[in-house]
Design a protein around this motif. Structure first.
Motif, PDB file in Angstrom:
ATOM      1  N   TRP A   1       0.827  -1.219   0.000  1.00 31.06           N
ATOM      2  CA  TRP A   1       0.000   0.000   0.000  1.00 31.06           C
ATOM      3  C   TRP A   1       0.859   1.266   0.000  1.00 31.06           C
ATOM      4  N   HIS A   2       1.913   1.249  -0.798  1.00 31.76           N
ATOM      5  CA  HIS A   2       2.874   2.353  -0.822  1.00 31.76           C
ATOM      6  C   HIS A   2       2.333   3.543  -1.620  1.00 31.76           C
ATOM      7  N   GLU A   3       2.986   4.674  -1.453  1.00 31.90           N
ATOM      8  CA  GLU A   3       2.634   5.919  -2.153  1.00 31.90           C
ATOM      9  C   GLU A   3       1.143   6.236  -2.031  1.00 31.90           C
ATOM     10  N   MET A   4       0.634   5.994  -0.835  1.00 34.62           N
ATOM     11  CA  MET A   4      -0.802   6.151  -0.576  1.00 34.62           C
ATOM     12  C   MET A   4      -1.271   7.592  -0.621  1.00 34.62           C
ATOM     13  N   ASN A   5      -0.346   8.547  -0.565  1.00 36.08           N
ATOM     14  CA  ASN A   5      -0.738   9.954  -0.634  1.00 36.08           C
ATOM     15  C   ASN A   5      -0.851  10.447  -2.071  1.00 36.08           C
ATOM     16  N   GLY A   6      -0.551   9.586  -3.044  1.00 36.45           N
ATOM     17  CA  GLY A   6      -0.759   9.912  -4.447  1.00 36.45           C
ATOM     18  C   GLY A   6      -2.168   9.554  -4.877  1.00 36.45           C
TER      19      GLY A   6
ATOM     20  N   LEU B   1       9.201  -7.747   7.652  1.00 33.78           N
ATOM     21  CA  LEU B   1       9.301  -6.454   8.319  1.00 33.78           C
ATOM     22  C   LEU B   1       8.483  -5.475   7.486  1.00 33.78           C
ATOM     23  N   TYR B   2       7.565  -4.756   8.109  1.00 33.80           N
ATOM     24  CA  TYR B   2       6.612  -3.920   7.390  1.00 33.80           C
ATOM     25  C   TYR B   2       7.140  -2.498   7.235  1.00 33.80           C
ATOM     26  N   VAL B   3       7.135  -2.017   5.972  1.00 30.59           N
ATOM     27  CA  VAL B   3       7.703  -0.715   5.619  1.00 30.59           C
ATOM     28  C   VAL B   3       6.591   0.208   5.132  1.00 30.59           C
ATOM     29  N   TYR B   4       6.440   1.348   5.793  1.00 35.63           N
ATOM     30  CA  TYR B   4       5.437   2.358   5.430  1.00 35.63           C
ATOM     31  C   TYR B   4       6.126   3.429   4.590  1.00 35.63           C
ATOM     32  N   ALA B   5       5.633   3.662   3.349  1.00 35.91           N
ATOM     33  CA  ALA B   5       6.368   4.550   2.450  1.00 35.91           C
ATOM     34  C   ALA B   5       5.446   5.416   1.594  1.00 35.91           C
ATOM     35  N   PRO B   6       5.194   6.654   2.006  1.00 32.63           N
ATOM     36  CA  PRO B   6       4.458   7.590   1.153  1.00 32.63           C
ATOM     37  C   PRO B   6       5.280   8.007  -0.066  1.00 32.63           C
ATOM     38  N   ASN B   7       4.605   8.721  -0.962  1.00 34.65           N
ATOM     39  CA  ASN B   7       5.243   9.334  -2.112  1.00 34.65           C
ATOM     40  C   ASN B   7       5.712  10.741  -1.718  1.00 34.65           C
ATOM     41  N   LEU B   8       6.410  11.391  -2.632  1.00 37.81           N
ATOM     42  CA  LEU B   8       6.844  12.777  -2.452  1.00 37.81           C
ATOM     43  C   LEU B   8       5.755  13.603  -1.771  1.00 37.81           C
ATOM     44  N   LEU B   9       6.141  14.320  -0.702  1.00 36.76           N
ATOM     45  CA  LEU B   9       5.157  15.084   0.058  1.00 36.76           C
ATOM     46  C   LEU B   9       5.747  16.417   0.500  1.00 36.76           C
TER      47      LEU B   9
ATOM     48  N   ASP C   1       7.431  -1.261  10.983  1.00 33.95           N
ATOM     49  CA  ASP C   1       8.788  -1.531  11.457  1.00 33.95           C
ATOM     50  C   ASP C   1       9.806  -0.526  10.933  1.00 33.95           C
ATOM     51  N   ILE C   2       9.613  -0.057   9.703  1.00 36.84           N
ATOM     52  CA  ILE C   2      10.573   0.836   9.048  1.00 36.84           C
ATOM     53  C   ILE C   2       9.808   1.919   8.310  1.00 36.84           C
ATOM     54  N   LEU C   3      10.309   3.142   8.353  1.00 37.16           N
ATOM     55  CA  LEU C   3       9.712   4.251   7.630  1.00 37.16           C
ATOM     56  C   LEU C   3      10.431   4.445   6.295  1.00 37.16           C
ATOM     57  N   GLY C   4       9.670   4.790   5.271  1.00 36.71           N
ATOM     58  CA  GLY C   4      10.260   5.022   3.958  1.00 36.71           C
ATOM     59  C   GLY C   4       9.670   6.239   3.292  1.00 36.71           C
ATOM     60  N   ILE C   5      10.268   6.623   2.181  1.00 36.06           N
ATOM     61  CA  ILE C   5       9.760   7.708   1.350  1.00 36.06           C
ATOM     62  C   ILE C   5      10.220   7.454  -0.078  1.00 36.06           C
ATOM     63  N   ASP C   6       9.339   7.710  -1.058  1.00 38.85           N
ATOM     64  CA  ASP C   6       9.674   7.556  -2.473  1.00 38.85           C
ATOM     65  C   ASP C   6       9.813   8.936  -3.094  1.00 38.85           C
ATOM     66  N   VAL C   7      10.978   9.216  -3.686  1.00 39.27           N
ATOM     67  CA  VAL C   7      11.217  10.518  -4.322  1.00 39.27           C
ATOM     68  C   VAL C   7      11.950  10.287  -5.641  1.00 39.27           C
ATOM     69  N   TYR C   8      11.312  10.639  -6.748  1.00 42.71           N
ATOM     70  CA  TYR C   8      11.915  10.494  -8.071  1.00 42.71           C
ATOM     71  C   TYR C   8      12.312  11.849  -8.636  1.00 42.71           C
ATOM     72  N   ASP C   9      13.214  11.803  -9.610  1.00 41.46           N
ATOM     73  CA  ASP C   9      13.608  12.997 -10.352  1.00 41.46           C
ATOM     74  C   ASP C   9      12.734  13.074 -11.595  1.00 41.46           C
ATOM     75  N   PHE C  10      11.854  14.082 -11.638  1.00 39.12           N
ATOM     76  CA  PHE C  10      10.936  14.240 -12.766  1.00 39.12           C
ATOM     77  C   PHE C  10      11.436  15.285 -13.773  1.00 39.12           C
ATOM     78  N   LYS C  11      12.719  15.567 -13.722  1.00 38.83           N
ATOM     79  CA  LYS C  11      13.383  16.433 -14.711  1.00 38.83           C
ATOM     80  C   LYS C  11      12.823  17.854 -14.688  1.00 38.83           C
ATOM     81  N   ASN C  12      12.410  18.300 -13.488  1.00 39.75           N
ATOM     82  CA  ASN C  12      11.864  19.659 -13.367  1.00 39.75           C
ATOM     83  C   ASN C  12      12.792  20.579 -12.580  1.00 39.75           C
ATOM     84  N   GLY C  13      14.000  20.091 -12.278  1.00 43.78           N
ATOM     85  CA  GLY C  13      14.976  20.906 -11.567  1.00 43.78           C
ATOM     86  C   GLY C  13      14.783  20.955 -10.067  1.00 43.78           C
TER      87      GLY C  13
END
Length: 354
Positions: free
Chosen positions: A179-184, A220-228, A245-257
């Protein structure tokens, strides 16, 4: 701009022995300890599905392993996805065997295994269903008409998780990131398609059913929202310390500087929360599609993570010559990628398994 040159302060968490799965197996507990130790040394680096895909095509059209060909080592982190598990009906055993073989191979290469789950919409899988995603989560909860579909998918996943054993028959521990990137707003469990309360219950049900009813004890359960943009957004859907168990975050480079600033801000938000909650944390997904900036590895990614106390990070997969995240042999960023990997902070398989 946040300071990219600050000194890295390791995340010295206290191992309380308390996990989302109260009956967590020793192998998974050992993995947690290993990640804790890695975070004192540097950052374990890896890739989603870094095998059987790639851009170097031999004559038989079999796809090569770009990561290993370029680096001469295996990733410290290897990602898998359970997307197809719920679609298996007549060939579930064969699917599990093939999947488990790949996981075992990666494990034997010294890589830590992480798994996400781009679950197929359970509404679309039932007779008369469709691809509607609004309101699906509430229907997966207790009393909903998609509850049986949800439980069936978890049952199939549980059979796979239990099949993940090493050569000695011991369970292979998994960093499970459901259930990752749930804030998207791009998945049926995403923002706008369900209530916050329903998402939290979905997460808790997933943990409870897998660990208590289906007796899966290697996760081990990892909670990981998207860019916020804020701490409040990070915690909005958080299911509680006893379920993560572990906190995560997903951050990609969308070529916007804005990648460097976004990554620094998001890692700072995640790190602050992790330290408060006595949790390990990670940059669970990142990357620049097709690596269009030849020095991206040292001038963007390394600057984003060098000062962070993340325990690991992972770029996305290589599929074709028009969709990839790791450079292949002959790619213009190949040399810069190696320079990045040679940084003392960046760790591959051999470095996390001395």
């Amino acid at each position: 701009m946040l300071d990219i040159n600050k000194e890295r302060v390791p995340n010295t968490i206290i191992d309380t022995g308390v996990f989302a799965d109260v009956n967590l197996g020793i192998e998974a507990k050992d993995l947690f300890t290993k990640l804790k130790n890695i975070s004192q040394q540097g950052i374990a680096f890896g890739q989603q599905a870094p095998f059987g895909t790639g851009n170097n095509f031999p004559v038989d059209n079999k796809l090569d392993n770009d990561f290993n060909l370029v680096t001469g080592d295996y990733p410290a982190i290897v990602g898998f996805d359970l997307e197809l598990i719920s679609l298996q009906r007549f060939y579930l055993d064969r699917f599990i065997t093939q999947f488990a073989t790949k996981v075992r191979e990666a494990h034997e290469n010294g890589s830590i295994i992480t798994m996400s789950w781009h679950m197929v919409n359970p509404n679309a899988m039932q007779l008369g269903g469709d691809d509607t995603i609004n309101g699906v989560v509430s229907r997966m909860l207790e009393g909903g008409d998609l509850r049986d579909n949800f439980f069936s998918a978890l049952q199939k996943a549980s059979l796979l998780f239990k099949a993940l054993v090493d050569a000695d028959g011991k369970p292979i521990p998994i960093l499970f990131r459901p259930w990752h990137e749930m804030n998207g707003n791009f998945f049926f469990w995403g923002e706008g398609f369900r209530t916050t309360e329903d998402y939290i219950q979905l997460w808790r049900d997933t943990v409870d059913i897998l660990s208590n009813e289906l007796e899966v004890h290697n996760l081990l359960y990892v909670y990981a929202p998207n860019l916020l943009s804020s701490r409040a957004e990070y915690l909005k859907n958080y299911p509680g310390d006893n379920y993560v168990d572990i906190l995560g975050i997903d951050v990609y480079d969308f070529k916007n500087g804005r990648f460097l600033q976004n990554a620094l801000t998001n890692l700072q938000i995640t790190e602050t929360i992790a330290r408060e909650k006595n949790k390990l944390f990670a940059l669970t997904e990142t990357g620049l599609q097709n690596v269009t900036q030849n020095d991206w590895w040292t001038e963007s990614l390394y600057k984003a993570i060098r000062s962070s106390a993340i325990s690991y990070t992972m770029i996305w997969r290589n599929d074709t010559q028009t969709f990839f995240y790791a450079p292949f042999l002959g790619h213009p960023s190949e040399s810069n990628f190696r320079t990045f990997l040679n940084k003392d902070t960046i760790l591959l398989s051999q470095e996390i398994n001395p």
